[in-house]
Motif scaffolding. Structure first.
Motif, PDB file in Angstrom:
ATOM      1  N   PHE A 140       9.318   0.716 -10.061  1.00 42.93           N
ATOM      2  CA  PHE A 140       8.448   1.817  -9.654  1.00 42.93           C
ATOM      3  C   PHE A 140       8.250   2.816 -10.783  1.00 42.93           C
ATOM      4  O   PHE A 140       7.183   3.388 -10.958  1.00 42.93           O
ATOM      5  N   SER A 146       1.703   9.907 -10.424  1.00 45.51           N
ATOM      6  CA  SER A 146       2.548  10.733  -9.559  1.00 45.51           C
ATOM      7  C   SER A 146       1.722  11.498  -8.526  1.00 45.51           C
ATOM      8  O   SER A 146       2.234  12.379  -7.850  1.00 45.51           O
ATOM      9  N   GLN A 151       1.983   8.209  -4.504  1.00 44.19           N
ATOM     10  CA  GLN A 151       3.291   8.377  -3.879  1.00 44.19           C
ATOM     11  C   GLN A 151       3.345   7.647  -2.540  1.00 44.19           C
ATOM     12  O   GLN A 151       4.363   7.055  -2.186  1.00 44.19           O
ATOM     13  N   GLN A 152       2.225   7.666  -1.815  1.00 45.32           N
ATOM     14  CA  GLN A 152       2.156   6.928  -0.555  1.00 45.32           C
ATOM     15  C   GLN A 152       2.254   5.426  -0.794  1.00 45.32           C
ATOM     16  O   GLN A 152       2.933   4.708  -0.047  1.00 45.32           O
ATOM     17  N   TYR A 154       3.846   3.996  -3.318  1.00 41.62           N
ATOM     18  CA  TYR A 154       5.247   3.717  -3.654  1.00 41.62           C
ATOM     19  C   TYR A 154       6.114   3.633  -2.403  1.00 41.62           C
ATOM     20  O   TYR A 154       6.994   2.775  -2.301  1.00 41.62           O
ATOM     21  N   ARG A 155       5.871   4.526  -1.451  1.00 36.27           N
ATOM     22  CA  ARG A 155       6.665   4.511  -0.220  1.00 36.27           C
ATOM     23  C   ARG A 155       6.469   3.208   0.541  1.00 36.27           C
ATOM     24  O   ARG A 155       7.433   2.617   1.051  1.00 36.27           O
ATOM     25  N   LEU A 156       5.232   2.752   0.623  1.00 37.46           N
ATOM     26  CA  LEU A 156       4.951   1.504   1.344  1.00 37.46           C
ATOM     27  C   LEU A 156       5.532   0.297   0.611  1.00 37.46           C
ATOM     28  O   LEU A 156       6.069  -0.628   1.240  1.00 37.46           O
ATOM     29  N   ALA A 158       8.156   0.304  -1.326  1.00 35.26           N
ATOM     30  CA  ALA A 158       9.609   0.353  -1.127  1.00 35.26           C
ATOM     31  C   ALA A 158      10.004  -0.176   0.250  1.00 35.26           C
ATOM     32  O   ALA A 158      11.051  -0.826   0.405  1.00 35.26           O
ATOM     33  N   ARG A 159       9.165   0.095   1.251  1.00 37.20           N
ATOM     34  CA  ARG A 159       9.455  -0.370   2.615  1.00 37.20           C
ATOM     35  C   ARG A 159       9.349  -1.890   2.731  1.00 37.20           C
ATOM     36  O   ARG A 159      10.184  -2.534   3.367  1.00 37.20           O
ATOM     37  N   CYS A 160       8.304  -2.461   2.137  1.00 38.99           N
ATOM     38  CA  CYS A 160       8.047  -3.886   2.382  1.00 38.99           C
ATOM     39  C   CYS A 160       8.742  -4.814   1.395  1.00 38.99           C
ATOM     40  O   CYS A 160       8.940  -5.992   1.690  1.00 38.99           O
ATOM     41  N   SER A 161       9.129  -4.315   0.214  1.00 46.77           N
ATOM     42  CA  SER A 161       9.694  -5.191  -0.819  1.00 46.77           C
ATOM     43  C   SER A 161      10.897  -6.007  -0.355  1.00 46.77           C
ATOM     44  O   SER A 161      10.959  -7.208  -0.608  1.00 46.77           O
ATOM     45  N   ILE A 309      -1.641  -2.429   2.368  1.00 48.98           N
ATOM     46  CA  ILE A 309      -1.445  -1.296   1.458  1.00 48.98           C
ATOM     47  C   ILE A 309      -2.770  -1.024   0.758  1.00 48.98           C
ATOM     48  O   ILE A 309      -3.341  -1.927   0.133  1.00 48.98           O
TER      49      ILE A 309
END
Length: 471
Positions: A140, A146, A151-152, A154-156, A158-161, A309
């Motif tokens: 990431f 940034s 940022q949204q 990156y959050r998604l 991180a959730r699905c990886s 995404i």
């Protein structure tokens, strides 16, 4: 760095013999006279290879081998055996030994097996380094941006990886969908397995099916031998289907069956194959609209749209433009050994106010060309030839030398010609219902030359007229 070898044998003459044979290899060598000493030295040292006798006091070679493989699985072990210990040597191979040498062995035998073991270790280390570099590159932290929209993302990601869920990446061309797909893969449990990309837009129906599923000899003209498909290549890893909105209905049906069952048949084959693959897809098309018009299967759409995404276009993340620009400036400056270090205020202003229809890919190309054109350490507006408005502007950087003035005038002429060429191609296509053949004929050009102009300006029939088959 020279390879470090530990020779463990209770007979001093064997240790000396091995050291003498290997002395010409430039190795760092140490010795141990029993099993416990060998295990202690492996734990304390940093060895690449262990040459280990099977029969030793205090701890036999098999137990040492087992413990070494548990604590240092990267160290290869060559077992030394007596002629009556061949059965034990075979057991050692099952425990993870690289090879074994029966006593007495020739010097050439020892040199050969040591060379093979060290070459294998080198290749494995190179492979691990490449995987580590790939994981680092697609972490990431190395995706530039940034802004709140990123940022949204990156959050998604991180959730699905960590999951095996099918992911659909949506966004305009050039937004970095493949970069995000790789980030998902290299932050998942599959990161040490293959990441395989398929560009669905660049292959015809027959070629795409052959590339994906493979084919058997004689299944079509030109199939002179069996060929494994990319599904086989990606087994255990991730398959990235880019521009999935471009595949035909027939291929959609076969792809749907694979995603549902994780089984497939090679073209022309009757046998079922199964693979363990995570699927990530990407598109710049309106899939919902294509479903409504009957151009995309609704059941396939629901299968790939489990975790969508949306990748924002660059115009919606303007705050990221300076960081991206400096990232590409550093990258291309290093590649071309150019000491270009910064942008003028006017250049940054121009970058920030451009619409970027080609998104990050367009920005990358603009900076690449600017680094080539820059005559000193600063990129000015005149170097941003791909996007600069050639009309007079108050904040336009004024050329400082006659050479810069010549360059500026050359750029202005070239930009004018490029604008006319693009309008020429678009006008012809619009007048002829987006038919390439009719447009080329009307303009008195060869079809290949007309297509070359379309490619030059990234004009695609599919984007402008989805139902046109003359592409």
């Amino acid at each position: 760095m020279n390879a470090r070898i530990l020779i463990a044998d209770d007979e001093e003459i064997v240790i000396r013999s091995c050291m003498r044979i290997l002395s010409g290899g430039g190795f760092e060598m140490d010795s141990a006279h029993n099993g416990l000493e060998a295990l202690k030295k492996v734990t304390e040292g940093n060895f690449d290879l262990l040459i280990l006798d099977i029969k030793m006091p205090k701890m036999n070679g098999l137990e040492v081998l087992q413990r070494v493989k548990e604590s240092h699985p990267d160290i290869d072990v060559i077992m030394i055996t007596g002629l009556n210990e061949i059965g034990t040597a075979v057991k050692a191979m099952k425990l993870g030994a690289f090879d074994y040498l029966p006593k007495p062995f020739d010097p050439e035998e020892l040199e050969l097996v040591v060379a093979r073991a060290l070459e294998r270790r080198k290749l494995l280390q190179e492979n691990l380094n490449l995987k580590s570099q790939a994981s680092e590159r697609y972490s990431f932290e190395n995706i530039i941006g940034s802004s709140p929209p990123m940022q949204q993302v990156y959050r998604l990601v991180a959730r699905c990886s960590p999951t095996n869920s099918t992911v659909l990446l949506r966004g305009e061309s050039g937004t970095g969908k493949e970069l995000i797909a790789r980030a998902i893969h290299y932050n998942s449990l599959r990161k040490d397995r293959p990441f395989v990309t398929v560009d669905c837009a660049s292959l015809s129906e027959n070629l795409l099916e052959s590339e994906l599923f493979g084919h058997v000899k004689g299944s079509f003209t030109g199939a002179v031998s069996n060929k494994e498909g990319l599904l086989d290549t990606a087994d255990g890893g991730t398959l990235f289907l880019d521009e999935i909105g471009n595949i035909t209905m027939s291929t959609q049906a076969k792809l749907l069956r694979f995603i549902q069952e994780r089984t497939f048949k090679a073209v022309g084959d009757t046998r079922e194959r199964s693979v363990n693959i995570r699927v990530i897809t990407a598109t710049n098309k309106d899939l919902e609209g294509m479903v409504a018009s009957g151009d995309f299967r609704d059941d396939l759409y629901y299968r790939i749209n489990i975790f969508p995404i949306e990748i924002p276009p660059l115009r919606e993340r303007q705050d990221d433009i300076p960081a991206l620009a400096f990232h590409f400036l550093k990258q291309f400056g290093k590649e071309m050994d150019r000491k270009v270090k910064e942008f003028s205020a006017g250049a940054i202003n121009l970058l920030m106010n451009h619409d970027w229809p080609g998104n990050v890919r367009e920005l990358e190309n603009v900076i690449h060309r600017a680094v080539i054109l820059a005559s000193d350490e600063i990129i000015r507006q005149g170097h941003l030839v791909n996007i600069i408005d050639m009309l007079p502007r108050i904040d336009l950087d004024v050329p400082r030398t006659s050479e810069e003035l010549k360059q500026f005038k050359k750029i202005a002429r070239q930009k004018s010609v490029e604008n006319i060429e693009k309008l020429f191609v678009l006008g012809a296509l619009k007048r002829n219902d987006w038919s390439v053949t009719k447009s080329a004929k009307e303009t008195d050009m060869q079809r290949s030359n007309f297509q070359a102009l379309m490619k030059k300006y990234d004009i695609r029939i599919r984007d402008s007229a989805p139902n046109d088959s003359d592409s």
